[in-house]
Design a protein around this motif. Sequence first.
Motif, PDB file in Angstrom:
ATOM      1  N   MET A 131     140.302  72.277   2.758  1.00  0.00           N
ATOM      2  CA  MET A 131     140.573  73.709   2.646  1.00  0.00           C
ATOM      3  C   MET A 131     139.354  74.504   3.088  1.00  0.00           C
ATOM      4  SD  MET A 131     142.700  74.138  -0.880  1.00  0.00           S
ATOM      5  CE  MET A 131     141.523  73.212  -1.857  1.00  0.00           C
ATOM      6  N   SER A 132     139.599  75.466   3.912  1.00  0.00           N
ATOM      7  CA  SER A 132     138.487  76.236   4.454  1.00  0.00           C
ATOM      8  C   SER A 132     137.974  77.277   3.459  1.00  0.00           C
ATOM      9  CB  SER A 132     138.914  76.937   5.734  1.00  0.00           C
ATOM     10  OG  SER A 132     140.031  77.763   5.476  1.00  0.00           O
ATOM     11  N   ASN A 133     138.797  77.624   2.456  1.00  0.00           N
ATOM     12  CA  ASN A 133     138.364  78.634   1.497  1.00  0.00           C
ATOM     13  C   ASN A 133     137.642  78.014   0.302  1.00  0.00           C
ATOM     14  OD1 ASN A 133     140.567  77.391   0.390  1.00  0.00           O
ATOM     15  ND2 ASN A 133     141.491  79.252  -0.438  1.00  0.00           N
ATOM     16  N   ASP A 134     137.185  76.792   0.472  1.00  0.00           N
ATOM     17  CA  ASP A 134     136.454  76.120  -0.594  1.00  0.00           C
ATOM     18  C   ASP A 134     135.077  76.721  -0.791  1.00  0.00           C
ATOM     19  OD1 ASP A 134     138.169  74.340  -1.697  1.00  0.00           O
ATOM     20  OD2 ASP A 134     136.974  72.576  -1.216  1.00  0.00           O
ATOM     21  N   ASN A 135     134.708  76.893  -2.037  1.00  0.00           N
ATOM     22  CA  ASN A 135     133.353  77.300  -2.383  1.00  0.00           C
ATOM     23  C   ASN A 135     132.625  76.059  -2.873  1.00  0.00           C
ATOM     24  OD1 ASN A 135     133.834  80.233  -2.146  1.00  0.00           O
ATOM     25  ND2 ASN A 135     135.205  79.887  -3.868  1.00  0.00           N
ATOM     26  N   HIS A 136     131.313  76.060  -2.669  1.00  0.00           N
ATOM     27  CA  HIS A 136     130.489  74.951  -3.154  1.00  0.00           C
ATOM     28  C   HIS A 136     129.592  75.491  -4.254  1.00  0.00           C
ATOM     29  CE1 HIS A 136     127.288  71.637  -2.197  1.00  0.00           C
ATOM     30  NE2 HIS A 136     127.733  71.596  -3.437  1.00  0.00           N
ATOM     31  N   TYR A 137     129.826  75.026  -5.470  1.00  0.00           N
ATOM     32  CA  TYR A 137     129.027  75.443  -6.616  1.00  0.00           C
ATOM     33  C   TYR A 137     128.157  74.285  -7.066  1.00  0.00           C
ATOM     34  CZ  TYR A 137     132.955  78.749  -6.887  1.00  0.00           C
ATOM     35  OH  TYR A 137     133.913  79.675  -6.605  1.00  0.00           O
ATOM     36  N   VAL A 160     140.339  71.810  -7.155  1.00  0.00           N
ATOM     37  CA  VAL A 160     139.011  71.226  -6.987  1.00  0.00           C
ATOM     38  C   VAL A 160     139.167  70.063  -6.019  1.00  0.00           C
ATOM     39  CG1 VAL A 160     137.201  69.887  -8.116  1.00  0.00           C
ATOM     40  CG2 VAL A 160     138.120  71.910  -9.244  1.00  0.00           C
ATOM     41  N   SER A 161     138.437  70.102  -4.916  1.00  0.00           N
ATOM     42  CA  SER A 161     138.617  69.073  -3.894  1.00  0.00           C
ATOM     43  C   SER A 161     137.539  67.997  -3.940  1.00  0.00           C
ATOM     44  CB  SER A 161     138.618  69.713  -2.505  1.00  0.00           C
ATOM     45  OG  SER A 161     137.412  70.406  -2.287  1.00  0.00           O
ATOM     46  N   ASN A 162     136.378  68.324  -4.506  1.00  0.00           N
ATOM     47  CA  ASN A 162     135.288  67.358  -4.514  1.00  0.00           C
ATOM     48  C   ASN A 162     134.381  67.612  -5.710  1.00  0.00           C
ATOM     49  OD1 ASN A 162     133.678  65.256  -3.679  1.00  0.00           O
ATOM     50  ND2 ASN A 162     132.526  66.467  -2.208  1.00  0.00           N
ATOM     51  N   ILE A 163     134.066  66.543  -6.433  1.00  0.00           N
ATOM     52  CA  ILE A 163     133.164  66.638  -7.578  1.00  0.00           C
ATOM     53  C   ILE A 163     132.083  65.591  -7.383  1.00  0.00           C
ATOM     54  CG2 ILE A 163     132.952  66.445 -10.087  1.00  0.00           C
ATOM     55  CD1 ILE A 163     136.091  66.830 -10.128  1.00  0.00           C
ATOM     56  N   ASP A 164     130.834  66.020  -7.438  1.00  0.00           N
ATOM     57  CA  ASP A 164     129.720  65.094  -7.287  1.00  0.00           C
ATOM     58  C   ASP A 164     128.748  65.333  -8.434  1.00  0.00           C
ATOM     59  OD1 ASP A 164     128.059  63.142  -6.248  1.00  0.00           O
ATOM     60  OD2 ASP A 164     127.011  64.544  -4.941  1.00  0.00           O
ATOM     61  N   ILE A 165     128.686  64.356  -9.336  1.00  0.00           N
ATOM     62  CA  ILE A 165     127.841  64.505 -10.524  1.00  0.00           C
ATOM     63  C   ILE A 165     126.665  63.540 -10.426  1.00  0.00           C
ATOM     64  CG2 ILE A 165     127.750  64.315 -13.035  1.00  0.00           C
ATOM     65  CD1 ILE A 165     130.722  65.036 -13.088  1.00  0.00           C
ATOM     66  N   SER A 187     135.487  73.925  -4.758  1.00  0.00           N
ATOM     67  CA  SER A 187     136.711  74.440  -5.343  1.00  0.00           C
ATOM     68  C   SER A 187     137.094  75.780  -4.758  1.00  0.00           C
ATOM     69  CB  SER A 187     136.530  74.587  -6.859  1.00  0.00           C
ATOM     70  OG  SER A 187     137.664  75.189  -7.429  1.00  0.00           O
ATOM     71  N   SER A 188     138.401  76.047  -4.775  1.00  0.00           N
ATOM     72  CA  SER A 188     138.883  77.360  -4.341  1.00  0.00           C
ATOM     73  C   SER A 188     138.923  78.324  -5.526  1.00  0.00           C
ATOM     74  CB  SER A 188     140.290  77.213  -3.744  1.00  0.00           C
ATOM     75  OG  SER A 188     141.157  76.624  -4.695  1.00  0.00           O
ATOM     76  N   LEU A 189     138.618  77.812  -6.711  1.00  0.00           N
ATOM     77  CA  LEU A 189     138.617  78.636  -7.921  1.00  0.00           C
ATOM     78  C   LEU A 189     137.358  79.498  -8.013  1.00  0.00           C
ATOM     79  CD1 LEU A 189     139.771  75.860 -10.395  1.00  0.00           C
ATOM     80  CD2 LEU A 189     141.112  77.860  -9.726  1.00  0.00           C
ATOM     81  N   PRO A 190     137.424  80.587  -8.779  1.00  0.00           N
ATOM     82  CA  PRO A 190     136.228  81.413  -8.968  1.00  0.00           C
ATOM     83  C   PRO A 190     135.141  80.633  -9.704  1.00  0.00           C
ATOM     84  CG  PRO A 190     138.195  82.539  -9.776  1.00  0.00           C
ATOM     85  CD  PRO A 190     138.591  81.129  -9.459  1.00  0.00           C
ATOM     86  N   GLY A 223     123.458  77.805 -12.576  1.00  0.00           N
ATOM     87  CA  GLY A 223     124.507  77.521 -11.627  1.00  0.00           C
ATOM     88  C   GLY A 223     124.351  78.451 -10.446  1.00  0.00           C
ATOM     89  N   ARG A 224     124.818  78.005  -9.300  1.00  0.00           N
ATOM     90  CA  ARG A 224     124.714  78.847  -8.113  1.00  0.00           C
ATOM     91  C   ARG A 224     125.788  78.452  -7.113  1.00  0.00           C
ATOM     92  NH1 ARG A 224     120.207  76.256  -4.433  1.00  0.00           N
ATOM     93  NH2 ARG A 224     120.364  74.110  -5.112  1.00  0.00           N
ATOM     94  N   THR A 225     126.050  79.377  -6.219  1.00  0.00           N
ATOM     95  CA  THR A 225     126.972  79.105  -5.142  1.00  0.00           C
ATOM     96  C   THR A 225     126.153  78.741  -3.919  1.00  0.00           C
ATOM     97  OG1 THR A 225     128.484  80.762  -6.042  1.00  0.00           O
ATOM     98  CG2 THR A 225     128.857  80.081  -3.761  1.00  0.00           C
TER      99      THR A 225
END
Length: 73
Positions: A1-7, A33-38, A49-52, A70-72
């Motif tokens: 998804m192109s509207n994904d944000n990276h937080y 949520v398309s990708n989670i890296d912990i 994620s495309s979520l706020p 936290g940051r974008t």
Amino acid sequence: MSNDNHYQFEVVMTCSGCSNAVNKALTRLEPDVSNIDISLENQTVDVHSSLPYETVLEKIKKTGKEVKSGRTL
């Protein structure tokens, strides 16, 4: 998804149980949520994620873990 944000969040996690709890909480947000890296070593949680931002932050906070920052990206 192109509207994904990276937080990226700095979360206090002391063990793999902590990181698993965060991971489990965030996977409940799929498919938004398309990708989670912990990283337990770096104490970071990267989320695509495309979520706020606030929505993702609240979800992490609900696990009871302290979110230092936290940051974008």
